[in-house]
Design an enzyme around this catalytic site. Structure first.
Site, mmCIF file in Angstrom:
data_model
loop_
_atom_site.group_PDB
_atom_site.id
_atom_site.type_symbol
_atom_site.label_atom_id
_atom_site.label_comp_id
_atom_site.label_asym_id
_atom_site.label_seq_id
_atom_site.Cartn_x
_atom_site.Cartn_y
_atom_site.Cartn_z
ATOM 1 N N TYR A 1 -12.376 11.347 16.355
ATOM 2 C CA TYR A 1 -10.983 11.724 16.150
ATOM 3 C C TYR A 1 -10.476 12.835 17.060
ATOM 4 O O TYR A 1 -9.270 12.996 17.209
ATOM 5 C CB TYR A 1 -10.749 12.130 14.694
ATOM 6 N N LEU A 2 -11.383 13.633 17.588
ATOM 7 C CA LEU A 2 -10.932 14.790 18.347
ATOM 8 C C LEU A 2 -10.929 14.504 19.838
ATOM 9 O O LEU A 2 -11.982 14.192 20.406
ATOM 10 C CB LEU A 2 -11.834 15.985 18.033
#
Length: 642
Positions: A600-601
DNA sequence: CGAAAAACTTAGTATTTAGACT
DNA sequence: AGTCTAAATACTAAGTTTTTCG
């Protein structure tokens, strides 16, 4: 010993093309099959109704699958046993079937013990044996673990086929315990170039099919027999095809950043729409955006565990509180999400959202859909009309990445030169994202074991507590007045007060004390090492020999190593302390940071942050992660903004 | 179109490995 | 040198999204 000739695909100019063609040339060696079943030695006996019973080969193999899991919680579950027994009976001979009619009369214990022994033996093998196996494995990876993808040697993700066994569903899965069958060449579809050397099936076998579809990225596929779904062998995340896709994912999320204000205005307006579907869509989007919920596809009833996401929420999953703990309009969520992980949250929402939820739940049963006019495909169709490439999950990516960026800005202290405190800030920012995304893990189980050893160490802890905490001075004063028995009682009393004060657990406290001990020891080691280095230096000055010089160098190295270890320990301890004395003690040790970091990052945020503060990237990313994010590491400098 | 299948991403847990500790 | 622990990696289930099919 990194190969220096790694392909830097991100340096090529034609990266962004998207014509649906995934490759022009693809050649690989096919899958590695699971090793064949090795029959049990005669001495290892399965017993039925107290009597040893020799089984046919197939029935024996399936029996061992269960035996291997005998001490696992699964075997205490009714569904698991029922499913296993049903499938086991299917592979029994007529005679076996007529005898074995009750799982309760089966005795797998000897077989279980046999396999436990085997793992022990494996562990106890000599160094040479272990090395030999390692080398064999490396050779296998060399042969099957790579493919030729458009002229580049690319790593494959999962080139070994899943071995047969009992299906282990997560949560309350109705199919748990069913037999996962052995995959044979006749199940396998191969995908490769027409003009490549196609992989050969094992002697006497044929592939199910060999196809040449360059619109897809998989090399091998088969259909598993539990859910009848396709499974694939695909490339490793370090590959170009995966990396480009990952990069593109974050670019779409960044694009959302420029559109999100407008989209939020839209759904705020839609909260009052006269059309029910649009109102529901607005509320769902509000949840997806604010709480990072997953889309929530419909699932076939009874085929898998009962879990939900946003669109599939049912009325029973929320409670509406007009007021709670002095706050207005609280929604209390309680449902099982992906992997049957519980999502529990009390959230203040907009008055209009609250009103809508009241409306949506009116005249409905707990089991009815909250958003009865909405599903993921209509939602995604709408999102796609707002922005190219926008789907529900982009909100998770966007909110995760923007949260990391903001938290890093907020938590990093530019004046603090200490690398370990920087890493601590990074981990806290990472943790904020993991909390947002509800990424959990089972709490490490050594916690309770540590409790057991507590009593032996109590005196040591007393001493450390005495030197480490604010209670020290009092303690020392008191100690001089007391005998050791009283001292220990006093320490326990202080511990008790700390527990109450911070509503933390004893185990957490003790772990922290343990860390303090380690830190003290390490500091002492460093002092010693410095002494030694000093004397080695003067030795060398008196006698300028090669040997003395090397000795001095070695001592200096040792100091460096110890100092690194000390920093690590300090980070751990501070991190732990922030967990223990923070607000949400209980949940925090069950927060998993890995998933958000990996999925997600935007890695460029991390890379830029590392460059800005001169933090080595190794402090944030391990080897696997560096491989996956090689493109980001090469691509950006400290000025990157998500 | 809408359902089902295929394709691909995300997920937690089990096992292995490395390296610190005794 | 063996033991213990934490980190890394392997594994594969369970999601989402895209594509196909009737």
């Amino acid at each position: 010993e990194e190969p220096e000739d790694k392909w830097k695909w991100w340096e090529e100019k034609d990266n962004a093309k998207d014509s649906g063609v995934k490759w022009k040339f693809l050649e690989h060696k096919g899958p590695v099959f699971a090793p064949p079943y090795e029959p049990l030695p005669k001495t290892v006996q399965f017993k039925y109704d107290g009597k040893p019973m020799k089984l046919s080969l197939e029935a024996e193999e399936v029996m061992t699958f269960y035996a291997k899991m005998l001490d696992h919680e699964y075997t205490s579950k009714n569904d698991f046993n029922k499913n296993f027994f049903g499938d086991w009976r299917k592979v029994m001979t007529k005679e076996e079937k007529s005898i074995i009619s009750d799982l309760g009369k089966c005795n797998f214990r000897d077989v279980c013990t046999y396999f436990q022994q085997k793992t022990e033996e494996r562990k106890a093998r000599s160094k040479a044996e272990k090395l030999e196996e390692k080398q064999k494995n490396e050779a296998l990876v060399e042969e099957f673990g790579f493919c030729d993808w458009d002229g580049h040697r690319e790593k494959i993700g999962n080139f070994r086929l899943e071995p047969p066994g009992l299906f282990r569903g997560r949560g309350n899965h109705p199919k748990m315990g069913k037999l996962k069958k052995r995959i044979i060449p006749e199940d396998i579809t191969i995908n490769c170039s027409k003009n490549s050397v196609a992989p050969k099936p094992p002697p006497g076998h044929k592939w199910k099919e060999v196809r040449h579809d360059n619109q897809v990225t998989w090399l091998v596929s088969w259909t598993e027999n539990i859910q009848n779904q396709n499974k694939y062998i695909m490339l490793n995340p370090s590959s170009r095809v995966k990396g480009e896709k990952d990069w593109q994912k974050y670019e779409i999320a960044r694009n959302l950043k420029t559109k999100v204000d407008r989209i939020r205005e839209d759904y705020m307006r839609d909260l009052k729409s006269s059309e029910m579907m649009i109102r529901q869509r607005a509320v769902a989007l509000y949840f997806i955006d604010k709480l990072a919920l997953r889309a929530g596809n419909e699932k076939e009833d009874g085929e898998s565990a009962d879990t939900v996401g946003c669109c599939s929420l049912r009325c029973e999953h929320i409670k509406l509180h007009k007021q709670l703990d002095g706050k207005d309009f609280i929604v209390e969520f309680d449902f099982l999400g992906k992997d049957s992980i519980r999502y529990y949250n009390k959230v203040p929402v907009l008055k209009q959202v609250f009103k809508n939820l009241v409306l949506f739940t009116e005249n409905k049963e707990g089991g009815d859909d909250l958003f009865d006019r909405l599903n993921t495909s209509t939602l995604n169709k709408y999102l796609n009309s707002l922005m190219e490439g926008l789907t529900a999950k982009v909100f998770r990516t966007y909110n995760a990445s923007i949260t990391l960026q903001n938290q890093l800005l907020e938590l990093t202290d530019p004046d603090d030169e200490n690398v370990s405190s920087k890493i601590l800030s990074y981990n806290r920012a990472n943790r904020a994202v993991a909390v947002l995304c509800n990424h959990q893990r089972a709490a490490p189980k050594n916690f309770s074991e540590q409790m057991g050893r507590m009593n032996d160490k109590v005196e040591l802890w007393s001493a450390v507590l005495a030197s480490k905490t604010q209670y020290l001075i009092r303690l020392r004063n008191v100690a001089s007045l007391m005998g050791s028995f009283l001292l220990i009682t006093y320490v326990w009393f202080m511990l008790y007060l700390i527990l109450l004060r911070f509503s933390t657990t004893l185990v957490d406290m003790l772990q922290m004390v343990g860390m303090c001990i380690k830190i003290e020891k390490k500091q002492a080691d460093i002092r010693d090492a410095k002494q030694e280095a000093k004397s080695a230096k003067s030795d060398y000055k008196h006698n300028k020999s090669e040997g003395k010089r090397k000795l001095y160098e070695a001592k200096k190295k040792k100091i460096e190593r110890l100092q690194e270890q000390l920093i690590k320990l300090e980070v751990q301890a501070t991190d732990k302390a922030s967990l223990v004395f923070g607000k949400t003690t209980e949940e925090n040790k069950e927060i998993a940071l890995g998933t958000s970091k990996l999925n997600y990052l935007d890695p460029r945020i991390t890379v830029a942050w590392c460059k800005k503060y001169a933090i080595p990237i190794e402090k944030c990313y391990n080897k696997t992660q560096r491989d996956k994010f090689a493109w980001a590491i090469a691509m950006v400098d400290e000025s990157y903004v998500f």
